[in-house]
Write an enzyme that holds these catalytic residues in place. Sequence first.
Site, mmCIF file in Angstrom:
data_model
loop_
_atom_site.group_PDB
_atom_site.id
_atom_site.type_symbol
_atom_site.label_atom_id
_atom_site.label_comp_id
_atom_site.label_asym_id
_atom_site.label_seq_id
_atom_site.Cartn_x
_atom_site.Cartn_y
_atom_site.Cartn_z
ATOM 1 N N GLU A 140 -38.064 63.320 -40.322
ATOM 2 C CA GLU A 140 -39.379 63.158 -41.193
ATOM 3 C C GLU A 140 -40.366 64.206 -41.306
ATOM 4 O O GLU A 140 -41.312 64.246 -40.617
ATOM 5 C CB GLU A 140 -40.031 61.981 -40.523
ATOM 6 C CG GLU A 140 -39.288 60.600 -40.531
ATOM 7 C CD GLU A 140 -40.065 59.385 -40.305
ATOM 8 O OE1 GLU A 140 -41.142 59.494 -39.804
ATOM 9 O OE2 GLU A 140 -39.478 58.408 -40.442
ATOM 10 N N GLU A 156 -33.112 55.158 -40.323
ATOM 11 C CA GLU A 156 -34.055 54.346 -39.543
ATOM 12 C C GLU A 156 -34.381 53.100 -40.723
ATOM 13 O O GLU A 156 -34.639 53.124 -41.806
ATOM 14 C CB GLU A 156 -35.292 54.901 -39.305
ATOM 15 C CG GLU A 156 -35.235 55.842 -38.109
ATOM 16 C CD GLU A 156 -36.514 56.437 -37.528
ATOM 17 O OE1 GLU A 156 -37.468 56.145 -37.691
ATOM 18 O OE2 GLU A 156 -36.513 57.751 -37.036
HETATM 19 C C1 BG6 Z 1 -40.348 56.641 -37.841
HETATM 20 C C2 BG6 Z 1 -40.145 57.814 -36.676
HETATM 21 O O1 BG6 Z 1 -41.491 57.362 -38.591
HETATM 22 O O2 BG6 Z 1 -40.939 55.606 -37.456
HETATM 23 C C3 BG6 Z 1 -40.176 57.343 -35.287
HETATM 24 O O3 BG6 Z 1 -39.125 58.621 -36.997
HETATM 25 C C4 BG6 Z 1 -41.191 56.109 -35.050
HETATM 26 O O4 BG6 Z 1 -40.434 58.092 -34.326
HETATM 27 C C5 BG6 Z 1 -40.732 55.110 -36.225
HETATM 28 O O5 BG6 Z 1 -41.274 55.607 -33.896
HETATM 29 C C6 BG6 Z 1 -41.847 53.690 -36.168
HETATM 30 O O6 BG6 Z 1 -43.199 54.047 -36.293
HETATM 31 P P1 BG6 Z 1 -44.202 53.713 -35.261
HETATM 32 O O7 BG6 Z 1 -45.283 54.503 -35.633
HETATM 33 O O8 BG6 Z 1 -44.324 52.439 -35.174
HETATM 34 O O9 BG6 Z 1 -43.679 53.963 -33.973
#
Ligand code: BG6
Length: 468
Positions: A168, A370
Amino acid sequence: MAQQTYRLPDDFFFGAAMSGPQTEGHWRSGDKLENLWDTWSNLRIEDFHNRIGSYGGNDFTNRRHEDLVSLKSLGLDSVRTSIQWSRLLDQDGNINPAGEQYYHDLFADAREVGIEIFVNLYHFDMPTYLFRRGGWENREVVEAYAHYASKAFRTFGKEVHYWFTFNEPIVEPEQRYTSGYWYPFIKDYARACAVQYNISLAHALAVREYRAAKEEGYLHDSSRIGLINCFTPPYTHKNPSKADLEAVRMTDGVSNRWWLDLVTKGELPQDVIDALNSRGIELPTRPEDKYILADGKVDWLGCNYYHPERVQAPASDTDENGIPKFADPYVWPEAEMNTSRGWEIYPKGLYDLACKFRNEYPDLEWFVSENGMGVEREDLKKDKNGVIQDDYRIDFVRRHLEWLARAIQEGAKCRGYHYWAVIDNWSWNHAFKNRYGFVEVDLEDNYRRRPKKSAAWLKKVATTHMVE
Ligand code: BG6
């Protein structure tokens, strides 16, 4: 969508995504240097949910083998994590022997357990001493990153098949330099754009280092290099004005096309650069950059998908901080929200992205790197046996997989799905507020792991590739 069974391809990675800084802990052992998360935790621990800073991760270092066995037992075949730059190299750019050993041990454990390890080189974790030299605004730091990437490829090239330069890359310009939400809380769009541009160069230089190391025999012939970004398909009103459509175009340009063009064409979208220039923003370009960017083409792409972007024409040219606006948020009345995280749940967005990739970048292979649902106070959802009843997570993943399976049937070149994060982990300044896992991490009981209700469902899907 009517309830029916969808089938994912046999030859399809099904795994877990996580990162070094969110899991490893051990922030001071093994001669690890501070990164910006450690520094922020030290300076203002009150900014972190329940005052939990970067220090402990989710105790992965102490439980590495146990966690990998547990992921394998859930039917998962692959895990993506990241090397921490601040662990692998010392301040002079030399290998830190304890850091090197740390990752040799991790890769050996994954091999022994039978998990394919995907390795990303940067997950928002700028070493603090480099930030103090200007961070991504300084070309020397860009070159230092290429050097770090080269060291990683040459040190671990025979232990890892799947490499990624960044996770990201759009997030730091946004969170650290535009919204000022993350330390050091900068709100300056020109600086944000310089950071985004320099990260793009850093990516391309790392790919160049990768190709050179491969040529010289440091990597497996079958290894691959990629970039991982979060993609947000933009939508607007049903009957949009011209200005609404322009807001969609620019949102797509900055968030999506910037990275898609870089990794497929080795260039950045000129219309986006022109739009920035028209707002008085000049990127820190040099004549040689176009040759560097040309090396940014990858073997495949990681697509993180959490939510869409609903936009409309901006009501003003700039926000209250003088930051140029290309779009305003649009509240879609029918939006289904994950209220813990404030993100819209829109599984069809993944299908729309898949179609965009297929139609606009037909040669691009990719995987979902993800996708996940973080929910607050899951401890209140325990049954009498202490098992978290997270039916919403099953529903979330099932619906995303259904749309994905449908896109694959229609020709999308998607090669896998990684869920974020199969075992609860530390989420930056939200710490452990929103839990993503199929496996609970109990902070009251020394990080003990306990499967949630959804774990059995995940296992069935991961082992059969049937989504029901
Ligand atoms: C993604 C990232 O944006 O989302 C992770 O690669 C992150 O590092 C995940 O943890 C979930 O977002 P958050 O802010 O709820 O942890």
